[in-house]
Design a protein around this motif. Structure first.
Motif, PDB file in Angstrom:
ATOM      1  N   HIS A 177       0.856  -1.190   0.000  1.00  0.00           N
ATOM      2  CA  HIS A 177       0.000   0.000   0.000  1.00  0.00           C
ATOM      3  C   HIS A 177       0.888   1.235   0.000  1.00  0.00           C
ATOM      4  O   HIS A 177       1.622   1.485   0.942  1.00  0.00           O
ATOM      5  CB  HIS A 177      -0.940   0.005   1.198  1.00  0.00           C
ATOM      6  CG  HIS A 177      -1.771   1.258   1.244  1.00  0.00           C
ATOM      7  ND1 HIS A 177      -2.633   1.593   0.227  1.00  0.00           N
ATOM      8  CD2 HIS A 177      -1.837   2.277   2.136  1.00  0.00           C
ATOM      9  CE1 HIS A 177      -3.199   2.757   0.497  1.00  0.00           C
ATOM     10  NE2 HIS A 177      -2.730   3.193   1.651  1.00  0.00           N
ATOM     11  N   ASP A 179       0.938   5.165  -0.197  1.00  0.00           N
ATOM     12  CA  ASP A 179       0.256   6.467  -0.162  1.00  0.00           C
ATOM     13  C   ASP A 179       1.062   7.481  -0.955  1.00  0.00           C
ATOM     14  O   ASP A 179       2.239   7.684  -0.645  1.00  0.00           O
ATOM     15  CB  ASP A 179       0.145   6.964   1.287  1.00  0.00           C
ATOM     16  CG  ASP A 179      -0.758   6.095   2.137  1.00  0.00           C
ATOM     17  OD1 ASP A 179      -1.899   5.878   1.719  1.00  0.00           O
ATOM     18  OD2 ASP A 179      -0.309   5.637   3.206  1.00  0.00           O
ATOM     19  N   ASP A 291      -7.711   1.444   1.991  1.00  0.00           N
ATOM     20  CA  ASP A 291      -7.373   2.340   3.101  1.00  0.00           C
ATOM     21  C   ASP A 291      -8.308   3.519   3.322  1.00  0.00           C
ATOM     22  O   ASP A 291      -8.288   4.103   4.399  1.00  0.00           O
ATOM     23  CB  ASP A 291      -5.918   2.839   2.926  1.00  0.00           C
ATOM     24  CG  ASP A 291      -5.313   3.341   4.229  1.00  0.00           C
ATOM     25  OD1 ASP A 291      -5.790   2.891   5.291  1.00  0.00           O
ATOM     26  OD2 ASP A 291      -4.406   4.176   4.199  1.00  0.00           O
ATOM     27  N   TYR A 356      -5.753  -3.973   6.771  1.00  0.00           N
ATOM     28  CA  TYR A 356      -4.932  -4.706   5.795  1.00  0.00           C
ATOM     29  C   TYR A 356      -3.497  -4.883   6.271  1.00  0.00           C
ATOM     30  O   TYR A 356      -2.662  -5.386   5.543  1.00  0.00           O
ATOM     31  CB  TYR A 356      -4.926  -3.961   4.448  1.00  0.00           C
ATOM     32  CG  TYR A 356      -4.342  -2.571   4.563  1.00  0.00           C
ATOM     33  CD1 TYR A 356      -2.967  -2.368   4.516  1.00  0.00           C
ATOM     34  CD2 TYR A 356      -5.166  -1.478   4.784  1.00  0.00           C
ATOM     35  CE1 TYR A 356      -2.423  -1.112   4.680  1.00  0.00           C
ATOM     36  CE2 TYR A 356      -4.631  -0.221   4.942  1.00  0.00           C
ATOM     37  CZ  TYR A 356      -3.262  -0.033   4.894  1.00  0.00           C
ATOM     38  OH  TYR A 356      -2.726   1.208   5.063  1.00  0.00           O
ATOM     39  N   HIS A 555      -6.164  11.776  -3.146  1.00  0.00           N
ATOM     40  CA  HIS A 555      -5.642  10.670  -2.338  1.00  0.00           C
ATOM     41  C   HIS A 555      -6.211  10.737  -0.912  1.00  0.00           C
ATOM     42  O   HIS A 555      -6.451  11.813  -0.375  1.00  0.00           O
ATOM     43  CB  HIS A 555      -4.113  10.757  -2.344  1.00  0.00           C
ATOM     44  CG  HIS A 555      -3.448  10.012  -1.248  1.00  0.00           C
ATOM     45  ND1 HIS A 555      -3.697   8.673  -1.032  1.00  0.00           N
ATOM     46  CD2 HIS A 555      -2.566  10.393  -0.281  1.00  0.00           C
ATOM     47  CE1 HIS A 555      -2.985   8.283   0.021  1.00  0.00           C
ATOM     48  NE2 HIS A 555      -2.306   9.308   0.489  1.00  0.00           N
ATOM     49  N   HIS A 556      -6.370   9.569  -0.288  1.00  0.00           N
ATOM     50  CA  HIS A 556      -7.071   9.506   1.004  1.00  0.00           C
ATOM     51  C   HIS A 556      -6.260   9.998   2.205  1.00  0.00           C
ATOM     52  O   HIS A 556      -6.717   9.854   3.334  1.00  0.00           O
ATOM     53  CB  HIS A 556      -7.584   8.078   1.235  1.00  0.00           C
ATOM     54  CG  HIS A 556      -6.498   7.049   1.185  1.00  0.00           C
ATOM     55  ND1 HIS A 556      -6.245   6.315   0.053  1.00  0.00           N
ATOM     56  CD2 HIS A 556      -5.598   6.652   2.109  1.00  0.00           C
ATOM     57  CE1 HIS A 556      -5.226   5.503   0.294  1.00  0.00           C
ATOM     58  NE2 HIS A 556      -4.815   5.691   1.536  1.00  0.00           N
ATOM     59  N   ASP A 557      -5.066  10.544   1.993  1.00  0.00           N
ATOM     60  CA  ASP A 557      -4.404  11.278   3.074  1.00  0.00           C
ATOM     61  C   ASP A 557      -4.170  12.728   2.686  1.00  0.00           C
ATOM     62  O   ASP A 557      -3.531  13.477   3.428  1.00  0.00           O
ATOM     63  CB  ASP A 557      -3.054  10.636   3.428  1.00  0.00           C
ATOM     64  CG  ASP A 557      -3.241   9.349   4.208  1.00  0.00           C
ATOM     65  OD1 ASP A 557      -3.986   9.377   5.202  1.00  0.00           O
ATOM     66  OD2 ASP A 557      -2.674   8.325   3.809  1.00  0.00           O
TER      67      ASP A 557
HETATM   68 ZN   LIG Z   1      -3.312   4.869   2.648  1.00  0.00          ZN
END
Ligand SMILES: [Zn+2]
Length: 1120
Positions: A177, A179, A291, A356, A555-557
């Motif tokens: 994963h 990021d 995520d 995960y 993006h999720h961050d």
């Molecule tokens: Zn992530």
């Protein structure tokens, strides 16, 4: 141009209606509520159900008169009455007297309500609300004594009627994963980890023919691809072709599902998938969303229409995971509540594990999994020891697969930024091979365990239990979304819906500018400005850079506000760079359209630095430089009247359009709206209304008539009166305006022909809204949640307090075109504005909030709350990615944080008399804690980390500007409909708020003149939004243009209103060939997947597009 084409087509439709159908139509009107519920979304022949025919015929005539007379120009407040000056509405009991003379509305019914899907096996809205035991640590997983007992009762080797006597098939799927930015920037991660992981992947997959790998983020893959020579690229292509390297998901990033809009989500999928197709010749088929912090119910719709076969989801409320697990529902068909055909459902795999990460993924027993991570082992594990380990693992795998109706197990093997070191590859591969050998070699185990990909796993599942389109009938169905997400106890991840609003807004701004830049480029290509194609190369490079910076931020961050401060700054720089790129394309194409490539054209509004709010460029005049051509682009594919606020150093102006008409304007002081001081700039604000055709570029002239003095007589100018509560000692001076004292005992009422808004003089807060149907209490308050535990991800309030410090300074500005109330106290400026335009602009209040959390103290979460007398029965509604509306229920059992939901475009609540809508122009958390209340979280300033990985407090010192529209409707919305949708008016208000006109002007006076560029032949149907019109790729040789049309579900109860602007959702087809004037060059169009990759069908350009309500349609055409 045929501006109001839709009315002609209605007439044509009516002519075609046979008599029996007319009778049916009348019956439909009588049985309206029943008919609405039962009308099938399959029935595309919506035209035949046009009902209330006599009303329609009458309406049509009136509408035609209305539009031909352009009554928007006849607005009494815009027109110059004899004798000069403007008149304000005459008030009776606080409301304009015209109201009593206006005809009350009558209902008109449209046939667009989609039919509800049948009741699902699991309704997530109910589960979210009813699973209220929050006493467990979600980290412990879902396996408990009850499940263990049930497991031990069943035979060890599964042999169900579905699967037959087939061995347990286990696919170990290595993944990392990655990021694109979180604790480090995307470039830092690339050099320290991701590049190494992909380099080693290539080396080891070539070496070990049974090894596999999956990769999700195209952003990183593209960065890596660019480092490869031709030989290595060929090797990668061979691996993808053989299926051992599978690209899953394949968006530019793995987008957050709470805060991103449909536009931004789809744009980064289009970019990612087109890149993959161009370079690898593959298109992903399986989602891998491991995520994001909760999952949206719009994503299954989007992914199904990207031709995905499956979705993989991970982070959901721990109670819901346990509930689904216990019911063997960890694989299900995820349905849209509004689709009875199931054509939009998708096979969904829910990870059974808490997370995960490596400590969770081997099975369901906590802490066992560390023994199956061989990354850092320093010595070889002895075979005898491994045998024991193999047996324990086999038991774990059997327990896990007992949650599924089949005997195939997905065993993902990875974690954040894994597989970077060469030793990790060797240790993991060799030890897993040993485990596989030990497990597979014993026939009593009846197991085949091997490396594989998501595709291998799903192919095996479908082979054993049905195809993705026709899976086993026992597959359960699920409706709703997985918000809010909680991972343990009362820890709700509802803070990130609002965290770092400064950047959430910047992202939305880039969306708007990129969309406009892409539309302008397509129009320029259509006009054949660059016949050789080479002219556009620079534009395409700019668009690609802007697309990358927008895509990266989804993006999720990133958009979630959950990265480290220094990474957030880096995202800010990248967003700013994207904005500059989009602006360059916009300016270039305005120049092209104006035939002014040598004239310096500048943006009216821009961000000087990545950390500053947009600032406006004033118009400065000096002798020899007294006129400017101002360019206004309407990014909507529908006609509209819009408001323009410009800054000018003089109030003595003549504003004229291309037809030589003078435009009336109002002069007012210009608040410095980039800080929270409540001070005024040394220039003036000039406000006027302008009618803009669809996608039109209008060039108007603004001429200075000389010195800054009021003595010059200008018929079209009006001024603003000001009242203020500034204390006598420091009496406010606003240059050029006289300021009267505001009586602290008298309520302030601001009105237009549509509504009256009443404010409390002591703090300027809204108290009530009144329309011609009556008055509602709508009390606006600024409140702050207090917390010692909230962080970037989590919202964990301990109490609610009032805003400090007091007192407030209140100023009331009143004029004929608009009036507003400005209130400010330390750290906060609140402006509520009402327009007088006789258009949609008047139907909502404009709310602007400028805040600096640092000045409000530590550990505060600021909300704007509306307390009303609306009896909403503890329910409210929020949008999902701007695509659909979802009903939410307030719980008094769950913690306050659980009553918060993500919203990107609106939230509303209603009772049988009124609907109150908060229109948003960026993502926020929207919540409600009590009956009659709805609130939107504005910003958060938190002194601690909340233990979810970022390791930092959330302290953003930036000034944030929030823009909302507040709309009270007393008619036009359906009370009994099971699916709530915005009215067509609310839809227009929302689109207008989110798509302001783009304004540019000449830096210096030149020989340019006014003009109207009107590229659109006819308006789109009233309920269709042009979501995208873009080059399919940014390759200069690619002549394809992609269109995305969105036809949201609109409320069908729209009444006939006094201004005759009736929209009948779902009744009109889209004519792609008739949309643009230059479209005669198109021969045909393709209906495609949402990434423009797969063509579903080809049509002649004259074939109308029948897009059903609630749907998005994707189409491509080829430019000549
Ligand atoms: Zn992530």
């Amino acid at each position: 141009m045929r501006r109001y084409g839709r009315f002609f087509s209605l007439k044509q439709m009516l002519r075609k209606v046979p008599v029996p159908v007319l009778i049916i139509g009348i019956i439909v009107v009588i049985l309206c509520p029943i008919a609405l519920l039962h009308f099938s979304s399959n029935n595309q022949g919506g035209n035949t159900l046009l009902n209330d025919i006599p009303v329609l015929r009458k309406n049509e005539k009136e509408r035609k008169n209305y539009h031909e007379n352009k009554s928007w120009l006849r607005n009494p407040f815009l027109q110059q009455p004899a004798g000069g000056g403007f008149r304000s509405p005459e008030l009776l009991d606080g409301v304009p007297v015209e109201w009593s003379q206006q005809e009350l509305s009558r209902p008109v019914v449209c046939p667009s309500v989609a039919r509800l899907a049948s009741k699902p096996s699991f309704d997530l809205a109910n589960l979210t609300f009813t699973l209220t035991d929050l006493s467990s640590d979600g980290d412990l997983g879902i396996w408990d004594e009850e499940m263990d007992a049930a497991y031990h009762k069943t035979p060890k080797i599964k042999s169900t009627s579905d699967t037959g006597k087939k061995p347990l098939l286990v696919y170990v799927v290595p993944f990392s994963h990655a990021d694109p930015g979180w604790l480090s920037t995307v470039e830092e991660y690339f050099s320290t980890s991701t590049k190494l992981a992909l380099d080693n992947m290539l080396k080891r997959l070539l070496e070990w023919p049974d090894m596999t790998f999956i990769w999700a983020e195209t952003s990183y893959f593209k960065m890596w691809w660019e480092t490869l020579d031709a030989g290595k690229r060929k090797a990668v292509l061979d691996l993808t072709k053989s299926g051992r390297l599978e690209i899953v998901n394949g968006g530019y990033v793995m987008p957050d599902e709470a805060s991103c809009s449909a536009y931004a989500i789809l744009h980064q999928y289009i970019y990612g998938h087109q890149w993959l197709l161009d370079n690898l010749g593959v298109t992903p088929e399986h989602g891998f969303s491991i995520d994001p912090f909760g999952h949206s119910s719009s994503m299954p719709y989007f992914l199904r229409n990207l031709d995905f076969k499956t979705i993989f989801i991970q982070r959901i409320h721990y109670n819901i995971r346990r509930h689904l697990g216990k019911h063997k529902a960890t694989e299900f068909l995820w349905e849209q509540r509004w689709d009875s055909t199931a054509s939009t459902s998708i096979f969904t795999h829910l990870a059974p594990h808490h997370l995960y990460t490596i400590k969770n993924i081997c099975g369901l027993t906590k802490n066992n999994c560390y023994f199956y991570d061989f990354k850092d082992i320093m010595f070889e594990i002895e075979k005898s020891q491994m045998e024991t380990q193999a047996q324990i693992l086999l038991e774990e795998m059997r327990k896990t697969v007992s949650l599924y109706p089949h005997n195939v197990l997905l065993y993902i093997l990875g974690d954040d930024f894994r597989w970077a070191e060469d030793t990790e590859w060797t240790n993991q591969y060799k030890n897993y091979k040993l485990l596989m050998k030990l497990i597979n070699s014993n026939p009593a185990n009846d197991v085949i365990m091997q490396f594989g990909t998501l595709k291998n796993y799903y192919d095996a599942v479908f082979e054993r239990s049905g195809t993705p389109d026709a899976p086993t009938p026992s597959l359960p169905s699920v409706q709703g979304d997985f918000f809010p997400y909680a991972d343990k106890y009362e820890d709700y991840w509802t803070g990130y819906f609002t965290s770092r609003p400064f950047y959430k807004q910047m992202s939305r701004e880039l969306e708007r500018d990129l969309r406009t830049a892409e539309i302008l480029l397509v129009l320029a290509k259509l006009e054949s400005f660059g016949n050789d194609g080479a002219d556009f190369q620079e534009d395409l490079i700019g668009l690609e850079r802007a697309a990358e910076s927008l895509g990266l931020f989804q993006h999720h961050d990133a958009i979630t506000g959950t990265s480290k401060q220094m990474v957030a700054l880096d995202y800010g720089d990248k967003l700013q760079n994207g904005l500059l790129m989009a602006h360059a394309v916009i300016l270039k194409n305005v120049q092209r359209q104006a035939d002014a490539e040598r004239v310096d054209i500048i943006l009216e509004s821009y961000r000087p630095t990545p950390g500053s709010l947009p600032a406006k460029s004033p118009l400065f005049f000096k002798p020899g430089n007294m006129e400017r051509i101002v360019f206004l682009f309407n990014p909507l594919a529908r006609s509209r009247t819009t408001v323009i606020h410009l800054l000018s150093e003089t109030q003595n102006l003549r504003i004229t359009d291309a037809d030589g008409r003078e435009i009336a304007y109002q002069v007012s002081p210009a608040l410095n709206d980039v800080d929270t001081q409540g001070s005024y700039l040394d220039v003036l604000r000039i406000t006027f209304f302008l009618q803009l055709d669809p996608l039109a570029l209008k060039a108007i002239s603004i001429k200075s008539l000389g010195e800054r003095t009021k003595k010059i007589k200008i018929k079209t100018r009006s001024t603003t009166t000001i009242r203020s509560t500034d204390r006598a000692g420091d009496k406010v001076k606003i240059q050029g305006f006289s300021v009267k004292e505001l009586d602290p005992a008298e309520l302030v009422t601001l009105t237009n022909a549509y509504m009256a808004a009443t404010f409390r003089p002591e703090d300027g807060m809204l108290q009530a809204l009144r329309t011609r149907k009556g008055k509602r209490k709508v009390a606006m308050e600024l409140k702050r949640y207090e917390s010692m535990n909230s962080g970037a991800y989590l919202f964990r309030p301990t109490g609610l307090g009032d805003l400090k410090p007091y007192p407030y300074t209140v100023r009331v500005l009143q004029g004929p075109l608009f009036s507003e109330i400005q209130t400010h106290t330390g750290g906060v400026v609140l402006i509520v504005r009402i327009y007088n335009s006789a258009t949609d602009l008047d139907k909502s209040l404009e709310v602007e909030l400028i805040t600096q959390m640092e000045k409000l103290g530590e550990n505060n979460e600021l909300v704007l709350r509306l307390t009303t007398d609306i009896r909403n029965n503890l329910t409210f509604h929020t949008d999902s990615n701007g695509f659909q509306i979802i009903q939410r229920r307030v719980s008094h059992v769950l913690p306050m944080a659980a009553n918060y939901y993500p919203a990107t475009s609106m939230g509303f609540m209603e009772d049988d008399r009124s609907r109150l809508t908060l229109h948003l122009t960026q993502a926020h958390g929207v919540g409600s804690q009590r009956n009659g209340e709805i609130e939107v979280m504005i910003d958060r300033f938190l002194m601690q980390d909340d233990g979810r990985g970022v390791g930092e407090a959330l302290r953003d010192p930036r000034v944030v500007k929030t823009h909302l529209q507040l709309q009270l409707e007393t008619e036009g919305f359906c009370l009994d409909c099971p699916l709530k949708n915005p009215t067509d008016t609310a839809h227009r208000v929302n689109l207008a708020a989110n798509n302001p006109p783009h304004i540019t002007f000449e830096q210096e006076m030149s020989n340019l003149t006014t003009f109207n560029y009107e590229p659109v032949q006819s308006n789109l149907p009233c309920d269709v939004h042009l979501l995208m019109m873009k080059p399919v790729t940014y390759n200069p040789g690619d002549k394809r243009v992609g269109f995305l049309f969105h036809r949201p579900g609109l409320d069908c109860s729209t009444p006939r209103t006094s201004d005759l602007d009736v929209c009948l959702p779902g009744t009109e087809d889209i004519l792609l060939g008739g949309l643009l004037k230059k479209a005669h060059t198109f021969k045909s169009y393709n209906e495609t997947t949402f990434n423009f990759v797969n063509s579903r069908k080809r049509f002649g350009i004259k074939t109308p597009i029948r897009l059903l309500p609630m749907h998005i349609g994707a189409y491509t055409v080829n430019l000549p």
